[in-house]
Enzyme design. Structure first.
Site, PDB file in Angstrom:
ATOM      1  N   LYS A 172      -7.255  10.741 -13.616  1.00  0.00           N
ATOM      2  CA  LYS A 172      -6.068  10.185 -14.282  1.00  0.00           C
ATOM      3  C   LYS A 172      -5.512   9.000 -13.482  1.00  0.00           C
ATOM      4  CE  LYS A 172      -1.525  10.346 -14.178  1.00  0.00           C
ATOM      5  NZ  LYS A 172      -1.267   9.020 -14.701  1.00  0.00           N
ATOM      6  N   GLU A 247      -1.548  11.525  -0.275  1.00  0.00           N
ATOM      7  CA  GLU A 247      -1.288  10.294   0.482  1.00  0.00           C
ATOM      8  C   GLU A 247      -0.063   9.661  -0.148  1.00  0.00           C
ATOM      9  OE1 GLU A 247      -2.418   9.321   3.193  1.00  0.00           O
ATOM     10  OE2 GLU A 247      -4.204  10.583   3.340  1.00  0.00           O
ATOM     11  N   CYS A 281       0.740   1.063   1.029  1.00  0.00           N
ATOM     12  CA  CYS A 281       1.450   2.087   1.806  1.00  0.00           C
ATOM     13  C   CYS A 281       1.228   1.875   3.293  1.00  0.00           C
ATOM     14  CB  CYS A 281       1.048   3.490   1.370  1.00  0.00           C
ATOM     15  SG  CYS A 281      -0.687   3.775   1.493  1.00  0.00           S
ATOM     16  N   GLU A 380      10.957   3.498   2.013  1.00  0.00           N
ATOM     17  CA  GLU A 380       9.848   2.638   1.610  1.00  0.00           C
ATOM     18  C   GLU A 380      10.259   1.791   0.408  1.00  0.00           C
ATOM     19  OE1 GLU A 380       6.226   4.273  -0.236  1.00  0.00           O
ATOM     20  OE2 GLU A 380       5.107   3.052   1.201  1.00  0.00           O
TER      21      GLU A 380
HETATM   22  C1  UN1 Z   1      -5.440  -0.438   3.238  1.00  0.00           C
HETATM   23  O1  UN1 Z   1      -4.431  -0.778   3.858  1.00  0.00           O
HETATM   24  O2  UN1 Z   1      -6.521  -1.038   3.385  1.00  0.00           O
HETATM   25  O3  UN1 Z   1      -1.865   3.040  -1.218  1.00  0.00           O
HETATM   26  C2  UN1 Z   1      -5.501   0.705   2.333  1.00  0.00           C
HETATM   27  C3  UN1 Z   1      -2.130   2.462  -0.176  1.00  0.00           C
HETATM   28  C4  UN1 Z   1      -3.098   3.110   0.743  1.00  0.00           C
HETATM   29  C5  UN1 Z   1      -4.327   2.311   0.939  1.00  0.00           C
HETATM   30  C6  UN1 Z   1      -4.166   1.238   1.930  1.00  0.00           C
HETATM   31  N1  UN1 Z   1      -3.434   4.418   0.245  1.00  0.00           N
HETATM   32  O4  UN1 Z   1      -1.611   1.393   0.082  1.00  0.00           O
END
Ligand code: UN1
Length: 478
Positions: A172, A247, A281, A380
């Protein structure tokens, strides 16, 4: 306009509900129309995934390796076309879009190899004539829920290991980036997997997402997205005893010590804070700078930011594309307001920009005179906004960098071996970068954080086996 359909049990399935996907650089540019799976269709995906599991196991590992390799090859062959689609719908630059597609291709190739490296342990039992065998088995059906900011790489780094270790998948994707998700899915559908092994169910989190979280036929959920949604995934999966992996956010620090190479520090900060429009992130949103280099660093940052070209990501001279949508732009502007009200000084950027077409363009923003307890340094934002925090010495820099609810990535720019090593050892983040941006990671090594950033086993590399398999211990008397 023809409708891009969902893929369930080896069939393309239509739906009466459809959503359109627009280009954030040009809101009149409609990229596609995508069928929205109904709850019943999601149920049928769970059903066929369960049913196809044995057939999938019986195909064996050479078949699996070949299928993943084929998917990886096609992604790499089509990287220019897929990279352009990605930039058009997500807004990162064409170079970043092609780079992300390349990464996705490499990920499938890496896991094609991992299939052939599956192994276990054979150990003597404490009981005579008994042997103990420890093996890894697939968990079953994996629900893959992905965000909009890496429309192909994040789906790849969940789907590829899921399939490599023998699982079935219900995918999804985020509704803003269905073009890339659909293109990836279409490639997967031509790899020869048995019907039901891979399923695409596009739809809202409240409908399809909730169905994945709450259905006992889904044995594990891999999720990347917001902290709020992550909490819901954890709750639903814990209650029904499903495995999960989260994550979520970051508020990543980049420390700049007095002894840093200033060009390295400014490059790391500009890349980490603003590339991909700050929508990572792993973005460096807190620049923690020692007093002796502070003035030089801030001036160089101001010049660097003002020289950045913001615009349509398909223009080759563009360095910063648009924000993903109006809701994210509103959120970014709200945080710029919050920062000013908290007493921070907006040194550069933070303005909505007009470009040739209507889009969500924001000039990269830098706050100075900030303290770590301000909301702009604790929450954030997920946009092209960073703050500078002045500190006196290494101990203060380290303590400010760790003073956050998150723990994804942390960086330091220094020429001192002592500071580099101490930072690596004492940082509470899951990933540490020395003289490199906090964002931008390799595809073959573990990815993940600590504290509020991540929960569950690590993603990527061979460490992904921890999540996508379960361990069996067998005792054999002979
Ligand atoms: C990166 O910095 O190469 O959602 C990957 C995000 C992370 C992936 C970052 N899960 O920004």
């Amino acid at each position: 306009m023809s409708v891009f359909k969902n893929y369930i049990d080896g069939q393309w399935i239509d739906s009466s509900e459809v959503i359109e996907n627009i280009n954030p650089s040009d809101t009149k540019d409609v990229i596609g129309a995508y069928a929205q799976a109904t709850n019943e269709q999601a149920q049928s995906a769970f059903d066929c995934a369960k049913r196809s599991f044995d057939e999938w196991q019986n195909k064996g590992i050479q078949f699996r390796a070949d299928a993943l390799d084929k998917i990886g090859s096609e992604i790499l062959e089509r990287k220019a076309e897929l990279g352009e689609l990605l930039s058009r719908e997500e807004g990162k630059t064409l170079a970043e879009g092609i780079g992300e597609v390349t990464r996705a291709g490499h990920i499938f190739k890496f896991y094609a190899g991992e299939v052939l490296r599956l192994n276990g342990d054979l150990v003597p039992s404490v009981r005579p004539q008994v042997e103990v065998e420890i093996t890894r088995e697939p968990v079953g059906t994996v629900g893959v829920i992905t965000p909009w900011n890496f429309p192909i790489a994040i789906p790849a780094w969940k789907i590829a290991p899921a399939l490599a270790y023998g699982n079935c998948v219900v995918f999804k994707p985020a509704s803003q980036v269905l073009g890339s998700a659909w293109a990836l899915s279409e490639i997967i559908t031509r790899a020869g997997l048995p019907n039901g092994v891979f399923n695409l169910v596009m739809g809202a989190g409240s409908n399809v997402g909730a169905a994945i979280l709450n259905d006992n036929r889904v044995d594990a959920v891999s999720f990347t997205g917001s902290v709020t949604t992550g909490g819901k995934v954890a709750q639903a999966c814990t209650i029904r005893g499903a495995k999960f992996q989260l994550e979520m956010g970051g508020k990543n620090p980049l420390v700049v010590m007095d002894d840093a190479d200033i060009d390295v520090a400014v490059n790391c900060a500009i890349n980490g804070a603003f590339f991909s429009t700050g929508q990572r992130c792993t973005a460096s949103s807190r620049l923690i700078v020692q007093a002796g280099i502070y003035d030089r660093f801030v001036e160089a940052m101001k010049n660097g930011i003002e020289a950045l070209t913001v615009g349509n990501p398909l223009n080759t001279d563009t360095q910063i594309g648009p924000v993903i949508d109006q809701a994210q732009l509103d959120k970014d502007l709200e945080y710029i307001d919050i920062g000013i009200k908290e007493g921070a000084t907006l040194l550069a950027g933070g303005e909505v920009l007009k470009r040739e077409a209507d889009g969500f363009f924001l000039s990269p923003a830098l706050f100075v005179d900030t303290t770590n307890d301000m909301r702009i340094n604790q929450e954030e934002i997920f946009g092209p906004i960073a703050s500078v925090i002045k500190v006196n010495d290494f101990e203060e820099a380290l303590s400010v960098s760790n003073d956050t609810q998150f723990g994804l990535s942390a960086g330091i720019c220094t020429t001192s071996l002592k500071y580099a090593h101490q930072f690596k050892r004492r940082s509470q983040a899951g990933m540490v970068m020395v003289n490199l941006p906090t964002a931008g990671v390799d595809y073959h090594v573990p990815f993940g954080g600590t504290k509020g950033s991540s929960l569950g086993a690590r993603e990527q590399g061979s460490y992904a086996a921890e999540f996508y398999t379960k361990v069996k211990t067998s005792y054999i008397l002979s």
